[in-house]
Design an enzyme around this catalytic site. Structure first.
Site, PDB file in Angstrom:
ATOM      1  N   HIS A 345       9.961 -18.850  15.465  1.00 54.12           N
ATOM      2  CA  HIS A 345       9.852 -17.393  15.590  1.00 54.12           C
ATOM      3  C   HIS A 345      11.220 -16.736  15.454  1.00 54.12           C
ATOM      4  O   HIS A 345      11.827 -16.326  16.443  1.00 54.12           O
ATOM      5  CB  HIS A 345       9.215 -17.070  16.940  1.00 54.12           C
ATOM      6  CG  HIS A 345       9.054 -15.619  17.243  1.00 54.12           C
ATOM      7  ND1 HIS A 345       9.045 -14.628  16.281  1.00 54.12           N
ATOM      8  CD2 HIS A 345       8.888 -14.973  18.436  1.00 54.12           C
ATOM      9  CE1 HIS A 345       8.878 -13.445  16.864  1.00 54.12           C
ATOM     10  NE2 HIS A 345       8.795 -13.632  18.164  1.00 54.12           N
ATOM     11  N   GLY A 377       8.667  -6.819  22.273  1.00 54.89           N
ATOM     12  CA  GLY A 377       9.406  -6.438  23.468  1.00 54.89           C
ATOM     13  C   GLY A 377       9.175  -4.980  23.825  1.00 54.89           C
ATOM     14  O   GLY A 377       9.152  -4.115  22.950  1.00 54.89           O
TER      15      GLY A 377
END
Length: 389
Positions: A345, A377
């Site tokens: 990732h 996030g």
């Protein structure tokens, strides 16, 4: 009416932390994607109206507007602009959405969208300069009463958010580890079958050439994964084995209209059918793909059963597992070639990497619709539906 079609989608191999790509500069890796897109399509780079590039840590080699720097490093005309965006893990998926919107609206005719992240060189949190205040600042205080559990450390924490998701959806450590083993098995099978070959470019590094994804762990077992520590919570469920890998990589797509594609002699692979973004709980942080998927389906007029394949980013195993429970999606359609647990990732690259893999999967199998979604996030999430042409 104008549309947005993808005529090429390419990525580098995903390198593991400290692996074959570790010494490659982020601008160089990005430029390789631009050059490969121009070479594969045969376009004159001068026709590209803009480059939309995603990167999460805009510091060090990834600072200074890496989207523009990639254009210059690729030797493209100085007339081609570029910019860089940060929607955390969904940065390059957002770049695709933004590029598609520019093309559909007529603000641009040809755009390259993608992203890069070199996590070997620029670790997570590197953009938080010491002494300038905690990331989130006043935003964190709004949720202070929810951040008092050990493990949060008084700020938003994705790992602990994954622990909360596993707890809320009653997922066991065994279920998480079983899913992780499956990710490696599917990715290994895809690699062996050559399913990644058409989407992946080789990266020369001087000493060697990196040609294949490095993170796949063959022979992984639930028993082995069960021995790994849970760093986010004592006695928790999230380990390095059921979380995404820290990685290096870049990916990009070329977007234009059907009309322009015909004029340029390019064959569309897929069209951007629907693209949405939404926000969700910033404390658990990783549940956004659930409402984002619902929103994409609602706007598209499609049902969950109409979708032939799903790429749900495997930031942590509870993310796709909770998503599947809530959406009722067919498990066989979920990450059919494995995901970030096996492949890795590289934050700003991952959105475009998922798109690239999904689009090539649709082309190779002859299936019609694919949906990708990313947790991000701060508790946002993108969802994009592609239709094979």
């Amino acid at each position: 009416m104008r549309d947005a079609v993808i005529v090429e989608a390419l990525r580098t191999p995903i390198g593991k932390r400290g692996g074959g790509l570790a010494e490659v500069h982020a601008v160089e890796l990005s430029a390789l994607i631009l050059s490969a897109i121009a070479e594969r399509t045969g376009i004159d780079p001068a026709v590209v109206d803009d480059v939309h590039w995603g990167s999460v840590q805009s510091v060090g080699q990834q600072s200074g507007n890496i989207g523009r720097m990639a254009v210059l490093a690729a030797g493209w005309p100085e007339s081609v602009p570029g910019f860089t965006m940060d929607r955390q893990c969904g940065s390059s998926q957002q770049a695709i959405s933004t590029a598609a919107a520019a093309v559909v609206s007529g603000q641009a005719d040809v755009v390259v969208a993608g992203g890069v992240e070199m996590m070997s060189a620029i670790p997570m949190g590197a953009s938080a300069v010491p002494g300038t205040g905690q990331m989130g600042g006043p935003a964190v205080t709004r949720y202070a009463d929810q951040l008092t559990d050990p493990g949060f450390g008084g700020m938003f924490n994705q790992g602990y958010g994954a622990e909360k998701i596993a707890e809320e959806w009653k997922l066991s450590r065994t279920q998480l580890d079983e899913y992780s083993v499956r990710s490696h098995e599917r990715a290994a099978a895809a690699q062996d079958a050559g399913d990644f070959d058409a989407e992946t470019i080789a990266v020369p590094t001087g000493a060697a050439t990196v040609k294949a994804d490095e993170g796949i762990r063959r022979g992984s077992t639930v028993d082995k994964l069960a021995t790994l520590k849970t760093p986010f919570k004592d006695g928790g469920l999230i380990s390095a084995g059921n979380a995404s890998q820290i990685s290096d990589g870049a990916a990009g797509v070329l977007i234009t209209t059907s009309e322009n594609a015909a004029r340029l002699g390019l064959k569309p692979l897929a069209r951007v059918h629907t693209a949405v973004v939404t926000g969700d709980d910033p404390v658990k942080m990783l549940t956004g793909p659930i409402p984002a998927t619902a929103l994409a389906l609602r706007k598209s007029g499609l049902s969950i059963d109409d979708i032939d394949a799903f790429e749900v980013n495997e930031a942590f195993a509870p993310v796709p597992l909770a998503w599947r429970i809530e959406t009722g999606a067919d498990d066989a359609k979920l990450n059919p070639l494995g995901g970030a647990i096996a492949l890795g990732h590289p934050l700003g690259c991952s959105g475009a990497r998922l798109a690239t893999t999904l689009i090539h999967y649709l082309v190779r199998t002859g299936k019609r619709y694919g949906l990708q979604t990313m947790c991000e996030g701060g508790g946002t999430a993108n969802a994009t539906i592609y239709e094979r042409i």
